[in-house]
Design a protein around this motif. Structure first.
Motif, PDB file in Angstrom:
ATOM      1  N   UNK A 202       0.839  -1.208   0.000  1.00  8.46           N
ATOM      2  CA  UNK A 202       0.000   0.000   0.000  1.00  8.46           C
ATOM      3  C   UNK A 202       0.875   1.261   0.000  1.00  8.46           C
ATOM      4  N   UNK A 204       1.422   3.537   2.181  1.00 11.48           N
ATOM      5  CA  UNK A 204       2.219   3.708   3.416  1.00 11.48           C
ATOM      6  C   UNK A 204       3.485   2.862   3.335  1.00 11.48           C
ATOM      7  N   UNK A 341      -2.937  -5.837   9.247  1.00 11.20           N
ATOM      8  CA  UNK A 341      -4.016  -5.467   8.312  1.00 11.20           C
ATOM      9  C   UNK A 341      -3.675  -5.866   6.880  1.00 11.20           C
TER      10      UNK A 341
ATOM     11  N   UNK B 247       6.132   9.299   9.610  1.00 10.08           N
ATOM     12  CA  UNK B 247       6.155   8.531  10.850  1.00 10.08           C
ATOM     13  C   UNK B 247       5.136   9.019  11.876  1.00 10.08           C
ATOM     14  N   UNK B 250      -0.568   7.076  10.891  1.00 11.62           N
ATOM     15  CA  UNK B 250      -0.911   5.658  10.802  1.00 11.62           C
ATOM     16  C   UNK B 250      -1.288   5.336   9.347  1.00 11.62           C
ATOM     17  N   UNK B 251      -0.993   4.105   8.888  1.00 15.50           N
ATOM     18  CA  UNK B 251      -1.351   3.753   7.512  1.00 15.50           C
ATOM     19  C   UNK B 251      -2.833   4.020   7.164  1.00 15.50           C
ATOM     20  N   UNK B 254      -2.935   7.608   6.158  1.00 12.62           N
ATOM     21  CA  UNK B 254      -1.950   7.831   5.097  1.00 12.62           C
ATOM     22  C   UNK B 254      -2.444   7.242   3.776  1.00 12.62           C
ATOM     23  N   UNK B 336       1.961   5.323  16.283  1.00  9.94           N
ATOM     24  CA  UNK B 336       3.115   4.469  16.003  1.00  9.94           C
ATOM     25  C   UNK B 336       4.430   5.139  16.398  1.00  9.94           C
TER      26      UNK B 336
END
Lengths: 391, 391
Positions: A202, A204, A341, B247, B250-251, B254, B336
């Protein structure tokens, strides 16, 4: 992985019934290899090794596909004096979860392996001599993908007369290869175990991987990839390898390993040029790892991972539709790099397609590396999964 | 934060009772500032702003302490035409969780603020002219700590005749200042709200922060910090700012923001020199942010955070023992960067010391940035916490 010594084989609860035979590294060569993006590589050489015995029907083969910083040394020892066995020795061997009394286990180095200067690795990539010029390919080497890694392995298995894989098992980048095997060659693959893996990368993860490429590209010695007759971009490579180490670990284990470092150190309080002990230790470990590694190879590895979507179709569902293999996903709950995930997405897609698929999480303090160091907790599950029959 | 436009004030569920008055930036100056590590800064200038009215008893003051990439602009607008208000405008204002009808809310720029060239920031750091030489301090600027940030704020409040803080509230690096305030000046501070924070920085966080410093140090233009009369290390700074952005997210969010990028892009498949769209977008955003930022300031900010342990004693328990303030910890579940275990450690330490302390997690898709963008979900809790009386 440098960290392997920390757990070593001490965690092995399943005792081997007999010591593994010594492992022999072999080299597979193929010519005029056609890459996924439509280019050609005149000659490909990769190292490979095997554990167990190939049966007469050649239908007891399990392929192990390696992770980003790894290589084909998945189990056993090359010499009786080796300090460490292969990275998954706790689960591969006689009587172990992947039982070499039953299975012939094959493991090969990938293209563009991170460590072309490791004497135990044979790989083909930008550091390889381009026969057309007599010099290293550098950036003339074609961009390669996980599908290309799979296709080199397919050629290797073809050369051995193997027409069926009992299973493909891989961690992290190895899991990408394992799942793509089932999508690319559905008639060939009966089972897949995807450990700390993903079905598709993905945005990210693309951006996170790019962080490892950036310090190499920014290093003036990199020189657009042309450094093979000059100073290599060692500083950029060191930074990259340090990030790989850090980002593959969860704070829980990292803080145990570096418990001798603290916010209250006095050297960095008094001098902006001084580093914390944890930073110095990470830097030294990464610097040591640069000796076997090549900066361009790392860039190509990053790219191969960034380009991954199992099946290489317009979307993941289309890519996974051909899969006939039974699949097992084993992400790590504490993984901060390829979070669960990602495995869930692949699992859910396969379920919605009506495929036979399973999902269970590995628990542990390592984070991403739980897939390497803590997989033995799933030994019974893996053994049972490999013993299943019927589609 | 560049990302502020994405949510803007649209998430505001608590409607302001009246529009904020326009905010005025002021400058506080102090001389011969003694740093925690035993050095001196001849002149310190920092910007500050305030919302609401100071009461006659001067006992209705709430101090807001800013995060790593932030500054003193926590709420309101400087001009009616400002595109965006301050970063916590959703919770600071008339009738909001931090009610400027009740409280006089003060917010100041820290030392070594990341953006010395932002016309709305006043800070003192390596880019400041050293009166002893007439040139920028560069690395002659002393290493400063979160305690120094607190002490500059203390001098500012002293200059206003303020002898008591109703509360100190900060997110991320701001939370470090807030908690250290309570440890350093226990008689001064009645309440602390630590949002996405920590009691002490652990080895993992020291190493993670170091990743942001490394590309600057590796940039040849950095030149041991002496670049003020030459080309600045803009490429290293860009890499650092890109990592901070990535950073802190969070995905989940993002991947929504960069949903137009994918593993199946063709340019990076065919050319190792081409980047994925998400990488190009991140690079462009980070490049734009370099204009107001200074590379040495970022190094000093990283160091200030790496050196943090609330109370600056031999361990966290000793450091927190003097605290008399009631404390509220609000980490973000999906963070994170400063994961909830860090806030839990401080909360547990205070509990074991018998202090009055509370803990609740913020939910959201942003990760670390949930502490900036999603804090409004805790508006009622914050309002109630600020209204508590008695020790």
């Amino acid at each position: 992985m440098l960290l392997a010594f920390m757990l070593g084989t001490g965690t092995s609860a399943v005792m081997a019934q007999a010591p593994n035979d010594l492992v022999e590294k072999q080299i597979f060569t193929t010519h005029d290899f056609a890459t996924y993006n439509g280019q050609q590589i005149a000659e490909v050489n990769v190292g490979w090794e095997a554990y167990g015995e190939l049966n007469a029907a050649k239908d007891n083969v399990i392929l192990i596909t390696h992770f980003f910083s790894g290589n084909s040394h998945a189990a056993g020892r090359y010499t009786a004096g080796d300090a460490l066995p292969g990275y998954w020795d706790a689960i591969i061997g006689p009587g172990k979860a992947i039982d070499t009394n039953l299975y012939y286990v094959v493991s090969s180095d990938t293209l563009v392996n991170q460590e072309p200067y490791n004497p135990r690795v044979t790989t083909t990539g930008p550091a390889t001599i381009n026969p057309a010029t007599g010099k290293p390919y550098a950036l003339d080497f074609p961009v390669v993908t996980i599908r290309d890694f799979v296709n080199v392995q397919k050629a290797l298995l073809d050369s051995l007369g193997i027409e069926k894989l009992h299973a493909v098992v891989g961690a992290s980048m190895g899991s990408l290869q394992a799942l793509d095997w089932a999508a690319a060659y559905p008639d060939f693959v009966e089972r897949v175990i995807s450990v700390i893996g993903a079905g598709a990368v993905d945005p990210w993860t693309i951006a996170t991987l790019q962080q490892w490429a950036n310090p190499i590209i920014a290093d003036p010695n990199w020189n657009e990839g042309n450094y093979y007759d000059a100073d290599a971009p060692t500083e950029g490579l060191r930074q990259a390898l340090g990030m790989v180490t850090l980002q593959a670990m969860h704070p829980q284990m990292f803080n145990q390993l570096y418990a001798n470092s603290s916010a209250r150190e006095t050297a960095p309080l008094h001098n902006i040029r001084e580093n914390f002990s944890v930073v110095n230790q990470l830097n030294a470990a990464a610097a040591a790892r640069t000796a076997n590694a090549d900066a361009n190879h790392l860039l190509y590895l990053v790219r191969a991972n960034q380009l991954f979507m199992a099946g290489f179709a317009e979307d993941l569902e289309t890519g996974l539709r051909p899969v006939t293999a039974r699949t097992l996903f084993l992400p790590a709950s504490n993984d901060l790099l390829l979070q669960p995930y990602l495995a869930q997405e692949a699992y859910n897609t396969l379920r919605e397609l009506g495929k036979d698929t399973y999902y269970e999480e590995i628990e542990g303090p390592w984070g991403h590396l739980d897939g390497v160091y803590m997989l033995e907790q799933k030994a019974a599950l893996i053994r049972d999964f490999l013993a299943t029959t019927g589609q």
